[in-house]
Scaffold this motif. Structure first.
Motif, mmCIF file in Angstrom:
data_model
loop_
_atom_site.group_PDB
_atom_site.id
_atom_site.type_symbol
_atom_site.label_atom_id
_atom_site.label_comp_id
_atom_site.label_asym_id
_atom_site.label_seq_id
_atom_site.Cartn_x
_atom_site.Cartn_y
_atom_site.Cartn_z
ATOM 1 N N ALA A 80 0.835 -1.208 0.000
ATOM 2 C CA ALA A 80 0.000 0.000 0.000
ATOM 3 C C ALA A 80 0.868 1.255 0.000
ATOM 4 N N ALA A 81 1.931 1.259 0.784
ATOM 5 C CA ALA A 81 2.839 2.417 0.810
ATOM 6 C C ALA A 81 3.527 2.585 -0.535
ATOM 7 N N ARG A 82 3.908 1.487 -1.146
ATOM 8 C CA ARG A 82 4.549 1.552 -2.465
ATOM 9 C C ARG A 82 3.577 2.083 -3.504
ATOM 10 N N ASP A 83 2.346 1.582 -3.492
ATOM 11 C CA ASP A 83 1.340 2.013 -4.475
ATOM 12 C C ASP A 83 0.974 3.477 -4.285
ATOM 13 N N ALA A 84 1.025 3.977 -3.058
ATOM 14 C CA ALA A 84 0.718 5.372 -2.797
ATOM 15 C C ALA A 84 1.779 6.290 -3.374
#
Length: 91
Positions: A80-84
């Protein structure tokens, strides 16, 4: 790790060495120019460096100690942090 005198160090032409010098990082080499030895490549090995098998064993043991559900949650959080951080429009 000291090298015994019986171990053969390959003699390689300079053109072969220049094409892939990292290939001789573990074994070392004697680099030949016009059939004359011009350079010796000696691997740097720390005497107390753990072997690859030891490292893999430690990682397997550490992996066995982790809770599977916590690891999966951490992976979801990291994804999720990467996709954000992904930008929708290229610059």
């Amino acid at each position: 790790m000291p090298r015994s005198p019986q171990q053969h160090v390959p003699e390689v032409p300079i053109s072969t060495f220049k094409a892939n010098p990292i290939a001789y990082a573990d074994s070392g080499a004697v680099v030949m120019v016009h059939n004359h030895a011009r350079m010796r490549v000696v691997p740097i090995v720390a005497p107390d460096a753990p072997s690859l098998i030891e490292i893999k064993t430690r990682l397997r043991l550490l992996n066995a100690l982790h809770d599977v559900d916590l690891v999966e949650q951490e992976r979801r959080d990291l994804a999720a942090a990467r996709d954000a951080d992904v930008q929708s429009d290229p610059r």
